[in-house]
Design a protein around this motif. Structure first.
Motif, short mmCIF file in Angstrom:
data_model
loop_
_atom_site.label_atom_id
_atom_site.label_comp_id
_atom_site.label_asym_id
_atom_site.label_seq_id
_atom_site.Cartn_x
_atom_site.Cartn_y
_atom_site.Cartn_z
N PRO A 1 0.79 -1.23 0.00
CA PRO A 1 0.00 0.00 0.00
C PRO A 1 0.82 1.28 0.00
O PRO A 1 0.26 2.38 -0.10
N SER A 2 2.14 1.18 0.08
CA SER A 2 2.98 2.38 0.09
C SER A 2 3.11 3.02 -1.30
O SER A 2 3.68 4.10 -1.42
N TYR A 3 2.63 2.35 -2.32
CA TYR A 3 2.69 2.79 -3.71
C TYR A 3 4.09 2.68 -4.32
O TYR A 3 4.25 2.87 -5.53
N LYS A 4 5.10 2.36 -3.52
CA LYS A 4 6.46 2.33 -4.06
C LYS A 4 6.62 1.23 -5.11
O LYS A 4 7.13 1.50 -6.21
N SER A 5 6.22 0.03 -4.78
CA SER A 5 6.38 -1.07 -5.73
C SER A 5 5.58 -0.83 -7.01
O SER A 5 6.06 -1.10 -8.12
N SER A 6 4.37 -0.32 -6.86
CA SER A 6 3.50 -0.08 -8.01
C SER A 6 4.09 0.98 -8.94
O SER A 6 4.19 0.78 -10.16
N LEU A 7 4.53 2.10 -8.37
CA LEU A 7 5.08 3.19 -9.19
C LEU A 7 6.44 2.84 -9.76
O LEU A 7 6.74 3.18 -10.92
N PHE A 8 7.28 2.15 -8.99
CA PHE A 8 8.61 1.80 -9.48
C PHE A 8 8.52 0.77 -10.61
O PHE A 8 9.27 0.85 -11.59
N SER A 9 7.62 -0.19 -10.48
CA SER A 9 7.46 -1.17 -11.56
C SER A 9 6.91 -0.51 -12.81
O SER A 9 7.34 -0.81 -13.94
N SER A 10 5.96 0.42 -12.64
CA SER A 10 5.41 1.13 -13.80
C SER A 10 6.49 1.98 -14.47
O SER A 10 6.59 2.02 -15.71
N GLY A 11 7.30 2.66 -13.66
CA GLY A 11 8.40 3.43 -14.22
C GLY A 11 9.39 2.56 -14.96
O GLY A 11 9.94 2.95 -16.00
N ALA A 12 9.65 1.35 -14.43
CA ALA A 12 10.58 0.42 -15.09
C ALA A 12 10.03 0.01 -16.46
O ALA A 12 10.78 -0.08 -17.44
N PHE A 13 8.72 -0.26 -16.54
CA PHE A 13 8.13 -0.60 -17.83
C PHE A 13 8.33 0.53 -18.84
O PHE A 13 8.69 0.29 -20.01
N VAL A 14 8.11 1.76 -18.41
CA VAL A 14 8.25 2.89 -19.32
C VAL A 14 9.70 3.04 -19.77
O VAL A 14 9.98 3.30 -20.95
N LEU A 15 10.67 2.83 -18.87
CA LEU A 15 12.07 2.95 -19.25
C LEU A 15 12.51 1.82 -20.19
O LEU A 15 13.27 2.06 -21.13
N VAL A 16 12.03 0.60 -19.96
CA VAL A 16 12.34 -0.51 -20.87
C VAL A 16 11.79 -0.22 -22.26
O VAL A 16 12.47 -0.43 -23.29
N GLY A 17 10.54 0.27 -22.32
CA GLY A 17 9.98 0.63 -23.61
C GLY A 17 10.76 1.76 -24.27
O GLY A 17 10.91 1.77 -25.51
N SER A 18 11.28 2.69 -23.48
CA SER A 18 12.07 3.78 -24.03
C SER A 18 13.38 3.26 -24.64
O SER A 18 13.84 3.77 -25.67
N VAL A 19 13.97 2.26 -24.00
CA VAL A 19 15.18 1.63 -24.57
C VAL A 19 14.85 1.00 -25.92
O VAL A 19 15.64 1.10 -26.88
N LEU A 20 13.71 0.35 -26.02
CA LEU A 20 13.30 -0.23 -27.31
C LEU A 20 13.03 0.86 -28.34
O LEU A 20 13.28 0.66 -29.53
N ASN A 21 12.51 1.99 -27.90
CA ASN A 21 12.36 3.13 -28.81
C ASN A 21 13.72 3.57 -29.35
O ASN A 21 13.86 3.88 -30.53
N ALA A 22 14.71 3.61 -28.46
CA ALA A 22 16.06 3.98 -28.88
C ALA A 22 16.61 2.95 -29.88
O ALA A 22 17.30 3.32 -30.85
N ALA A 23 16.32 1.67 -29.65
CA ALA A 23 16.76 0.63 -30.57
C ALA A 23 16.09 0.81 -31.94
O ALA A 23 16.72 0.63 -32.99
N THR A 24 14.80 1.16 -31.91
CA THR A 24 14.09 1.43 -33.17
C THR A 24 14.73 2.61 -33.89
O THR A 24 14.93 2.57 -35.12
N TRP A 25 15.05 3.66 -33.15
CA TRP A 25 15.71 4.83 -33.74
C TRP A 25 17.02 4.42 -34.40
O TRP A 25 17.34 4.87 -35.51
N TRP A 26 17.80 3.56 -33.74
CA TRP A 26 19.10 3.14 -34.28
C TRP A 26 18.92 2.35 -35.57
O TRP A 26 19.62 2.60 -36.56
N VAL A 27 17.95 1.43 -35.60
CA VAL A 27 17.70 0.62 -36.80
C VAL A 27 17.26 1.50 -37.96
O VAL A 27 17.76 1.39 -39.09
N VAL A 28 16.31 2.39 -37.70
CA VAL A 28 15.77 3.24 -38.77
C VAL A 28 16.82 4.23 -39.26
O VAL A 28 16.91 4.51 -40.47
#
Length: 491
Positions: free
Chosen positions: A455-482
């Motif tokens: 209920p502290s929200y830490k795990s929920s927000l940190f996991s959500s932030g991790a998902f966004v950062l992982v997706g951002s890395v894939l965006n960077a990979a897409t940028w590199w390929v294109v």
């Protein structure tokens, strides 16, 4: 060989600009039995030369794309070409203004206001349900309602786009009107979980899904030279709706109660969708529906990387939209601030939709989108310390609204930059939305399930932030390929 202009790889500003206008070919036979196709754009002013459709294939392809100055006629002389049926307007004969064209924009704005504005205000209901009708349910259970509604807005684009191409836009808007009426007036009297889910999640989500893409796409039928202006106005609808709905609901829940609040929201929504049903229409005749389930774009490495990136980002991005009011209230933030937090967040997204897209015209959408997503992920790790005070919560909502607004608005623009044949752009955009909708459905319930254990929200927000950062890395990979494929870093 056809000359490829910059228009083959645009970086447009909004979803509607991504959907190329429907092309319609009027066919006939000349005196020698050869097929005649369409008309040349210059015939609209009484000048130009006709040519046989058996000519250069590259020119025909340019004509199907609606490129300016491309030949669109068959036959042997001007008189025969001019005698072709006039039911199909030339693809480049855009009104670019006037009462009729701007009324279409106004109607599409109403749909943008109701569809995304209402969906983005679910955080208000998340807080209210937890205290009233659904107090015995977990945060994850309640968030399934909002996530299903959001997923329907994206998933329905896959079939609604095909129906729009076939000329059924009026039927889609009238159906959306009926679904909104049934869902919202049913929600006003709902007291059990399944009733709320069917009314708000399914019915309202379906209404928004079948109306948004066709209404937004219709703008491209009426504007070309002034399309950016028209779409810039349209883009403000979702953000303004995201301001009006949360304020309206928060204030009225306290003064008139749940039933009449939902009914008031229903009256507003139905009135706006009714205006859209009267004003929005496609200009060009329908075209035959092709293969609905065409997954050939998934053979492209860059497009698959991009789909994976945006899907993973969607797993975590909407957690603050759903839980920011709950968190602020739980940590002693003044109710006068928390009840406006969603409105501030959506208000900041107006600038997040406009400024990054403007920069993307020069530097490329992936170049701009990638750092914006990284910023969103980093901000989610700052959510816990920032949102414990009034000032911190306001700063967070402004910054996160700006960065997340760029993600939502630039997905279609980036799809356009990855598309070589603009005639396939509508299908590729709806295919992207179909995959992203699956993760939109599961993202916030996962956050809610984690919140139930911590209920502290830490795990929920940190996991959500991790998902966004992982997706951002894939965006960077897409940028590199294109960038390697195109030989430039501005992609």
């Amino acid at each position: 060989m056809a000359v490829h202009s910059h228009a083959d790889h645009p970086h447009p500003h909004h979803l509607a600009e991504q959907i190329p206008p429907i092309q319609f070919e009027s066919t006939g036979l000349d005196d020698n039995g050869s097929e005649t196709v369409g008309r040349r754009d210059s015939l609209a002013s009484g000048a130009g030369l006709a040519r046989s459709s058996s000519g250069d294939e590259d020119a025909d392809t340019a004509a199907e794309k609606g490129e300016p100055g491309s030949p669109r006629t068959g036959g042997h002389d001007l008189e025969k070409a001019a005698s072709l049926p006039h039911s199909a307007p030339p693809a480049d004969d855009f009104p670019d203004g006037g009462w009729r064209a701007w009324s279409v924009v106004a109607g599409a704005w109403c749909i943008s206001f109701t569809s995304w504005g209402y969906s983005n205000s679910f955080g208000v209901f998340q807080t209210y349900y937890a205290d009233h009708q659904l107090s015995s349910y977990t945060s994850s259970d309640i968030s399934w309602i909002g996530s299903f509604q959001l997923a329907m807005v994206l998933a329905c684009a896959f079939l609604a786009g095909k129906a729009f191409d076939a000329g059924y836009i009026k039927y889609l808007l009238c159906a959306a009107l009926c679904f909104y009426a049934a869902g919202m007036f049913g929600l006003a009297n709902a007291t059990q979980y399944w009733q709320i889910f069917l009314a708000q999640g399914l019915s309202c989500g379906l209404a928004a899904g079948i109306a948004f893409l066709p209404a937004a796409s219709s703008v491209s039928h009426w504007f070309k030279r002034r399309r950016a202006t028209a779409l810039g106005f349209l883009a403000t609808g979702s953000s303004i709706g995201g301001i009006v709905y949360p304020i309206m609901q928060n204030r009225m829940f306290q003064s008139v109660g749940f039933e009449w609040t939902v009914r008031a929201v229903a009256f507003l929504t139905i009135a706006l969708v009714g205006i859209a049903a009267l004003t929005v229409n496609s200009r060009l005749p329908p075209k035959k529906i092709g293969n609905i389930f065409d997954f050939r774009p998934l053979r492209e490495r860059s497009f698959v990387l991009f789909i994976a990136a945006e899907s993973i980002i969607m797993l975590g991005l909407y957690t603050p939209y759903f839980y920011i009011q709950d968190y602020g209230r739980a940590h002693g933030v003044s109710p006068n601030v928390t009840q406006y937090s969603l409105a501030i967040l959506n208000g900041a997204s107006i600038f997040g939709r406009i400024i990054p897209n403007w920069l993307a015209d020069t530097y490329g959408p992936l170049t701009i989108l990638t750092p914006q997503c990284f910023i969103s992920g980093i901000l989610m790790f700052c959510f816990i310390p920032m949102c414990k005070s009034e000032a911190g919560l306001i700063v967070f909502t402004i910054l996160f609204g700006f960065s997340s607004g760029a993600y939502v608005s630039m997905m279609p623009a980036t799809t356009a930059s990855l598309t070589k044949d603009m005639r396939q752009l509508g299908h590729r955009t709806s295919l992207l939305f179909l995959f992203v909708s699956i993760f939109a459905l599961t993202g916030t319930p996962i956050s809610g399930a984690i919140l139930s254990r911590d209920p502290s929200y830490k795990s929920s927000l940190f996991s959500s932030g991790a998902f966004v950062l992982v997706g951002s890395v894939l965006n960077a990979a897409t940028w590199w390929v294109v960038s390697k494929e195109k030989g430039t870093r501005w992609v």
